[in-house]
Design a protein around this motif. Structure first.
Motif, mmCIF file in Angstrom:
data_model
loop_
_atom_site.group_PDB
_atom_site.id
_atom_site.type_symbol
_atom_site.label_atom_id
_atom_site.label_comp_id
_atom_site.label_asym_id
_atom_site.label_seq_id
_atom_site.Cartn_x
_atom_site.Cartn_y
_atom_site.Cartn_z
ATOM 1 N N THR A 102 71.219 -85.833 105.704
ATOM 2 C CA THR A 102 70.701 -87.124 106.168
ATOM 3 C C THR A 102 70.669 -88.137 105.027
ATOM 4 O O THR A 102 69.711 -88.901 104.869
ATOM 5 C CB THR A 102 69.290 -86.959 106.741
ATOM 6 O OG1 THR A 102 68.456 -86.384 105.724
ATOM 7 C CG2 THR A 102 69.293 -86.075 107.961
ATOM 8 N N GLY A 103 71.699 -88.160 104.246
ATOM 9 C CA GLY A 103 71.802 -89.071 103.116
ATOM 10 C C GLY A 103 73.054 -88.756 102.329
ATOM 11 O O GLY A 103 73.850 -87.889 102.698
ATOM 12 N N ALA A 104 73.233 -89.489 101.237
ATOM 13 C CA ALA A 104 74.454 -89.341 100.452
ATOM 14 C C ALA A 104 74.468 -88.002 99.722
ATOM 15 O O ALA A 104 73.510 -87.660 99.020
ATOM 16 C CB ALA A 104 74.576 -90.489 99.461
ATOM 17 N N LEU A 136 61.752 -89.677 103.678
ATOM 18 C CA LEU A 136 62.186 -89.457 105.059
ATOM 19 C C LEU A 136 63.648 -89.840 105.187
ATOM 20 O O LEU A 136 64.048 -90.945 104.804
ATOM 21 C CB LEU A 136 61.351 -90.296 106.031
ATOM 22 C CG LEU A 136 61.796 -90.266 107.504
ATOM 23 C CD1 LEU A 136 61.625 -88.862 108.088
ATOM 24 C CD2 LEU A 136 61.016 -91.286 108.328
ATOM 25 N N GLY A 137 64.444 -88.928 105.715
ATOM 26 C CA GLY A 137 65.838 -89.206 106.017
ATOM 27 C C GLY A 137 66.082 -89.102 107.513
ATOM 28 O O GLY A 137 65.360 -88.400 108.229
ATOM 29 N N THR A 142 64.489 -85.737 108.544
ATOM 30 C CA THR A 142 64.162 -84.849 107.431
ATOM 31 C C THR A 142 62.991 -85.417 106.623
ATOM 32 O O THR A 142 63.173 -85.998 105.554
ATOM 33 C CB THR A 142 65.372 -84.634 106.501
ATOM 34 O OG1 THR A 142 65.890 -85.920 106.110
ATOM 35 C CG2 THR A 142 66.455 -83.830 107.185
ATOM 36 N N PRO A 143 61.777 -85.261 107.117
ATOM 37 C CA PRO A 143 60.619 -85.651 106.313
ATOM 38 C C PRO A 143 60.426 -84.663 105.164
ATOM 39 O O PRO A 143 60.700 -83.464 105.299
ATOM 40 C CB PRO A 143 59.463 -85.578 107.311
ATOM 41 C CG PRO A 143 59.908 -84.560 108.323
ATOM 42 C CD PRO A 143 61.403 -84.718 108.432
ATOM 43 N N GLY A 144 59.960 -85.175 104.035
ATOM 44 C CA GLY A 144 59.744 -84.321 102.881
ATOM 45 C C GLY A 144 58.641 -84.861 101.996
ATOM 46 O O GLY A 144 58.298 -86.044 102.041
ATOM 47 N N PRO A 203 66.740 -89.099 99.995
ATOM 48 C CA PRO A 203 65.547 -88.306 100.298
ATOM 49 C C PRO A 203 65.715 -86.812 100.031
ATOM 50 O O PRO A 203 64.737 -86.139 99.693
ATOM 51 C CB PRO A 203 65.324 -88.574 101.796
ATOM 52 C CG PRO A 203 65.969 -89.888 102.052
ATOM 53 C CD PRO A 203 67.153 -89.945 101.139
ATOM 54 N N ALA A 204 66.928 -86.285 100.172
ATOM 55 C CA ALA A 204 67.136 -84.858 99.938
ATOM 56 C C ALA A 204 66.880 -84.469 98.492
ATOM 57 O O ALA A 204 66.649 -83.293 98.184
ATOM 58 C CB ALA A 204 68.553 -84.459 100.351
ATOM 59 N N ALA A 205 66.912 -85.445 97.566
ATOM 60 C CA ALA A 205 66.654 -85.157 96.157
ATOM 61 C C ALA A 205 65.218 -84.725 95.920
ATOM 62 O O ALA A 205 64.894 -84.220 94.837
ATOM 63 C CB ALA A 205 66.989 -86.387 95.305
ATOM 64 N N ILE A 206 64.349 -84.913 96.904
ATOM 65 C CA ILE A 206 62.955 -84.467 96.792
ATOM 66 C C ILE A 206 62.885 -82.972 96.519
ATOM 67 O O ILE A 206 61.974 -82.489 95.842
ATOM 68 C CB ILE A 206 62.184 -84.844 98.077
ATOM 69 C CG1 ILE A 206 61.862 -86.343 98.082
ATOM 70 C CG2 ILE A 206 60.903 -84.039 98.225
ATOM 71 C CD1 ILE A 206 61.193 -86.824 99.345
#
Length: 738
Positions: free
Chosen positions: A44-46, A500-501, A462-464, A137-140
């Motif tokens: 859900t992101g780059a 959030l993604g 994709t909440p994180g 956001p996935a970098a979280i």
């Protein structure tokens, strides 16, 4: 050699709702973030994944050339080989890649990621099987540096069937590379891999009045053992890795005039410059499948790194009686005076040039050379819990992570003094041990994250949330190895980072992605220095069908505080390790990727890959003159971040052969915010070509020319003068699989 794009694009248009489905988390499966281009495209992101097939096109051993394929990534070239690269993601500071999360096999790999994140160790690209980049956001899930993102280097995996591979390569400049591995996975679940990588070169620069080369000698040895019985819920893997490196690299560059006459020249003043390093890594992974829905992993790791960079630091024109009483003028000041045709400390520009040329002797104790000896460790244990469950029409893929980490940098450095006589350096005073730094920096960190991939119809959310609790301390000592206490300082940080993604699948080909998250960079132990924080946004789309795969992402990083940390490589007039507040800044840009197959004729396909990045970076406030940022006005660009950069790769792929041409363009960049005269690099256009021929199923021959047109550009000016890119280099090699 021909590989149709159809297979990859079909995979990419598989529903994003199923592309990231969790399989049981065996220990060996935790080495990657995504594990495939398919999974990266469903994020859900780059996110980007460069796998073995893509790496095989050019067989690069330089990470700087590989990651040009990843949009949003900038590189400040320094040595031409990528030994200690300066990498930025989405406009974060480039210096020693200290503002991105660096991983090898999904484990923090910088020598001391929290207390001293500068990457004076970087994994050898030639032994890697894949490179992953995660942004947004996935970098979280991959802290502690989450503003730009993370870069994961994936090493050679244990093979599923018995076999190995040997690669031999030779190139200009007495450059040779050997990469060999062998392994197997037995029916009882026991697997192993033994791997060696040897890389050496005489370099592409020449030192005045010296036979010393400017090359490198790098040795890697890796052993992996795994146990994962087919019918068992348990799995384990042990990785042992060692790297020794010796390279005759220097921080001393050239004046612009000397660069224009001979860009590969090095002043004789740098003849003794050398860095030697030793690195070891131990990773023990354990995986447990609790049931069909739950999986648990635990990973213990220990990285140790030792390095000594013996290099010239500056000059005392009047000389000194001993190394402790040295009054230094930085080489950057000497280079600047010559570039501006000015005198310095009573010496004319001609006299300064005479010193650099070796024609003028210097006073006793006038040249400082520092033994930058440092020892590091980075160790910890991390746990992962994975829950994969469908409740009604909603599918959850929940990940909970915990890491307990400790790292340390121990420096006991020595300044020695020399003088130049008849163009050669002669030792005057060895100096007292610790006179150039006698201190220990340490950090303890507790990191936790929770990240849920929620799939509902055509939507994915994709909440994180990430939490970091960091305790940092610096202790300084007197009296060399005896180490009597001098002073100390501390800095503690706690931060909560939400994100959030979202992904929406409009149809089988078109997908929208968006996200927002709070990014973070850990501060140093400097008191009064705030952590670097930014609110980050991204929005874009992906398109994929049988012939085309494209992605365009807009991103924005709104910094509350831009952090600057003093390093020797920055060339700033500040104490190494100190940090500085840069206040508010804004970085925004566009990332674009296109992959397609233009045509096919006579069983020959023509693949085309295009990567483009636009970045607009600027300070938002005026900053009074500081030892790091200098005098900054609102609107000034952040140093070393190009506004435009792009890569185009075009190939021809036949049944048993292939050929590619790759062009990379990078804008000129400001090396300081003020961007005054002699504070800007050149723009550059670098063209590489390669060819591969599959002689048999087991044997492949390859050739490559880097920098085909032999362009010579100023690609860096830090810390002490103009630095060149690598010259035209022709390579040939063979790869045998068995």
């Amino acid at each position: 050699m021909k590989r149709s794009i159809l297979a990859s694009t079909v995979a990419l248009v598989i529903s994003a709702n199923s592309a990231l489905a969790h399989s049981p988390k065996a220990a060996v499966e935790t080495v990657t973030i995504f594990g495939s281009a398919t999974s990266a495209q469903a994020a859900t992101g780059a996110a980007q994944y460069i796998g073995e097939e893509e790496l095989a096109k050019f067989v690069y051993s330089d990470i700087q050339r590989v990651i040009r394929q990843i949009p949003g990534v900038s590189v400040q070239v320094e040595d031409g080989y990528g030994l200690r690269p300066n990498i930025s993601i989405r406009g974060v500071a480039t210096e020693r890649s200290g503002r991105i999360t660096l991983l090898e096999d999904n484990i923090l790999i910088a020598p001391a990621p929290y207390s001293a994140p500068s990457a004076y160790y970087f994994p050898t690209m030639g032994r890697m099987s894949a490179v992953e980049a995660v942004k947004g956001p996935a970098a979280i899930t991959q802290g502690p540096y989450t503003i730009g993102g993370a870069l994961n280097m994936v090493s050679t995996q244990i093979p599923e069937i018995q076999g190995g591979q040997v690669t031999l390569e030779a190139a200009q400049g007495a450059t040779y590379r050997l990469h060999a591995n062998y392994g197997d996975t037995r029916d009882n679940g026991f697997g192993y891999l033994v791997e060696a990588h040897q890389w050496q070169s005489d370099g592409f620069q020449d030192i005045d009045r010296s036979d010393t080369n400017t090359g490198l000698d790098v040795s890697d040895l890796t052993v992996k053992l795994a146990y994962a019985p087919i019918n068992s819920a348990h799995s384990a893997e042990l990785k042992l890795q060692m790297t020794d490196q010796d390279s005759n690299q220097s921080y001393l560059g050239l004046t612009d005039t000397d660069f224009s006459l001979n860009s590969t020249r090095r002043y004789g003043m740098s003849e003794l410059d050398n860095i030697s390093t030793e690195h070891s890594q131990v990773i023990l992974r354990y995986g447990f499948k609790i049931n069909d829905d739950f999986n648990f992993t635990a990973t213990a790791y220990n990285n140790q790194h030792e390095r000594n960079w013996f290099k010239t630091e500056g000059i005392d024109f009047d000389g000194s009686d001993n190394a402790q009483d040295f009054s230094k003028t930085s080489w950057s000041n000497v280079i600047s005076a010559l570039n501006n045709n000015e005198s310095l400390n009573g010496l004319s520009a001609n006299q300064l040039q005479g010193i650099l040329d070796g024609g003028i002797d210097t006073a006793q104790g006038s040249i400082q050379i520092r033994a930058n000896a440092r020892e590091y460790f980075s160790r910890g244990i991390q746990f992962g819990l994975y829950w994969d469950k469908t409740i009604g029409e909603v599918k959850h893929q929940l990940e909970v992570g915990l890491r307990v980490h400790q790292d340390e940098e121990d420096r006991l450095q020595r300044n020695s003094t020399y003088q130049q006589l008849n163009g050669k350096l002669q030792l005057n005073d060895l100096g007292e041990l610790g006179n150039a730094g006698n201190r220990v920096q340490e950090a303890q960190a507790l990191a936790m994250h929770i990240y849920d991939r929620i799939e509902l119809g055509n939507w994915v959310f994709t909440p994180g949330l990430r939490f970091e609790d960091i305790e940092q301390k610096r202790t300084r000592f007197n009296n060399g190895e005896t180490r009597t206490f001098r002073d100390d300082r501390k800095n503690d940080t706690q931060v909560i980072l939400p994100g959030l993604g979202a992904l929406y699948k409009m149809n089988d080909n078109f997908t929208l992605v968006a996200g927002a998250h709070k990014g973070f960079t850990a501060p140093s132990n400097s008191s009064g220095v705030r952590e670097e924080e930014a609110i980050n946004y991204e929005f874009g789309f992906r398109f994929a069908n049988n012939t085309l795969n494209a992605e365009a992402i807009y991103f924005l990083s709104d910094y509350d505080n831009l952090l600057g940390e003093c390093t020797a490589s920055s060339g700033s007039d500040c104490e190494i390790g100190d940090a500085f507040n840069g206040d508010a800044a804004t970085v925004q840009g566009i990332e674009f990727v296109l992959k397609t197959e233009l045509t096919e004729f006579n069983n020959i396909s023509v693949p085309l890959n295009i990567t483009y990045t636009y970045i607009d970076s600027a300070f938002d406030t005026d900053i009074a003159d500081t030892a790091f940022f200098g005098d900054v006005s609102a609107g000034d660009s952040i140093p070393y971040i190009p506004e435009n950069q792009g890569q185009v790769s075009l190939g021809l792929e036949g049944n048993n052969w292939s050929a590619y041409v790759n062009g990379v363009y990078v804008d000129a960049v400001c090396v300081k915010a003020s961007c005054a005269a002699f504070e800007k690099t050149d723009s550059s256009l670098t063209v590489d070509i390669s060819a591969n021929y599959q002689v048999s199923d087991a044997l492949k021959l390859f050739a490559r020319i880097e920098n085909l047109t032999d362009e010579q550009n100023i690609v860096s000016r830090q810390p002490y003068g103009a630095r060149p890119n690598k010259t035209q280099t022709f390579s040939v090699g063979a790869q045998y699989s068995f």
